[in-house]
Design a protein around this motif. Sequence first.
Motif, short mmCIF file in Angstrom:
data_model
loop_
_atom_site.label_atom_id
_atom_site.label_comp_id
_atom_site.label_asym_id
_atom_site.label_seq_id
_atom_site.Cartn_x
_atom_site.Cartn_y
_atom_site.Cartn_z
N ARG A 1 0.83 -1.21 0.00
CA ARG A 1 0.00 0.00 0.00
C ARG A 1 0.87 1.26 0.00
O ARG A 1 0.58 2.22 -0.72
N ALA A 2 1.92 1.27 0.78
CA ALA A 2 2.83 2.43 0.83
C ALA A 2 3.49 2.64 -0.53
O ALA A 2 3.66 3.78 -0.98
N LEU A 3 3.87 1.55 -1.18
CA LEU A 3 4.46 1.63 -2.51
C LEU A 3 3.46 2.23 -3.51
O LEU A 3 3.79 3.13 -4.28
N GLU A 4 2.22 1.74 -3.45
CA GLU A 4 1.17 2.27 -4.33
C GLU A 4 0.93 3.76 -4.08
O GLU A 4 0.82 4.55 -5.02
N MET A 5 0.85 4.14 -2.82
CA MET A 5 0.56 5.54 -2.47
C MET A 5 1.66 6.49 -2.94
O MET A 5 1.37 7.63 -3.32
N ASN A 6 2.89 6.04 -2.93
CA ASN A 6 4.00 6.90 -3.29
C ASN A 6 4.35 6.86 -4.77
O ASN A 6 4.86 7.84 -5.31
N ILE A 7 4.10 5.75 -5.43
CA ILE A 7 4.54 5.58 -6.82
C ILE A 7 3.44 5.86 -7.83
O ILE A 7 3.66 6.55 -8.83
N LEU A 8 2.23 5.32 -7.61
CA LEU A 8 1.16 5.44 -8.61
C LEU A 8 0.86 6.88 -9.02
O LEU A 8 0.70 7.15 -10.22
N PRO A 9 0.77 7.84 -8.11
CA PRO A 9 0.45 9.21 -8.54
C PRO A 9 1.50 9.83 -9.46
O PRO A 9 1.19 10.76 -10.21
N LYS A 10 2.71 9.33 -9.45
CA LYS A 10 3.79 9.91 -10.25
C LYS A 10 3.91 9.26 -11.63
O LYS A 10 4.64 9.76 -12.48
N LEU A 11 3.23 8.13 -11.85
CA LEU A 11 3.38 7.40 -13.10
C LEU A 11 2.64 8.10 -14.23
O LEU A 11 1.56 8.66 -14.03
N SER A 12 3.21 8.05 -15.42
CA SER A 12 2.53 8.58 -16.60
C SER A 12 1.39 7.60 -16.95
O SER A 12 1.44 6.42 -16.58
N LYS A 13 0.40 8.09 -17.68
CA LYS A 13 -0.78 7.23 -17.93
C LYS A 13 -0.43 6.00 -18.76
O LYS A 13 -1.11 4.99 -18.66
N ASN A 14 0.64 6.05 -19.54
CA ASN A 14 1.05 4.87 -20.31
C ASN A 14 1.66 3.78 -19.41
O ASN A 14 1.63 2.62 -19.77
N ASP A 15 2.21 4.17 -18.27
CA ASP A 15 2.85 3.22 -17.37
C ASP A 15 1.90 2.64 -16.33
O ASP A 15 2.20 1.60 -15.74
N VAL A 16 0.77 3.26 -16.08
CA VAL A 16 -0.13 2.81 -15.03
C VAL A 16 -0.62 1.38 -15.23
O VAL A 16 -0.67 0.61 -14.29
N PRO A 17 -0.95 0.92 -16.48
CA PRO A 17 -1.40 -0.46 -16.63
C PRO A 17 -0.36 -1.51 -16.20
O PRO A 17 -0.73 -2.61 -15.83
N LEU A 18 0.93 -1.18 -16.23
CA LEU A 18 1.94 -2.15 -15.82
C LEU A 18 1.81 -2.41 -14.35
O LEU A 18 2.07 -3.42 -13.83
#
Length: 142
Positions: A125-142
């Motif tokens: 959860r901490a990884l998701e909270m810190n990383i997901l908001p910074k990802l470009s929309k092309n990288d989010v599906p990965l």
Amino acid sequence: DVKVNANAGIFVTLNPASKDYKGRSELPANLKALFRPIAMSKPDNVCIADVTLLADGFSEGKILSQKLVLAFSKLQQLLSKQRHYDWGLRALKAVLRTACKMLRSAAQGEDARSKINTESSIIVRALEMNILPKLSKNDVPL
């Protein structure tokens, strides 16, 4: 004449002047000559994560730190190269701070097995909270 205290030291850490570091310039040669260069080694991220997690109450710090650093490595390899992506120690420490805050606020009184599952889910959860908001929309599906 300037008196110098032999027991004092000045240490300067500089980021290299390059196109990636806008607004920074090389240290002038006359000032650079006053300092002695030293070599820096790469930090051991697994050890830093392990100690941080154990110090904040995680019982499975060793395993979780290895998995977290591996996740950072895989994300760096798999995701597109973006200037705003940071996979270094600063980003790792941000995830660790978030995880430690989440553990402190987690419910008490669980048995050992569910605590390990809780600790793992806190790291994810901490990884998701810190990383997901910074990802470009092309990288989010990965």
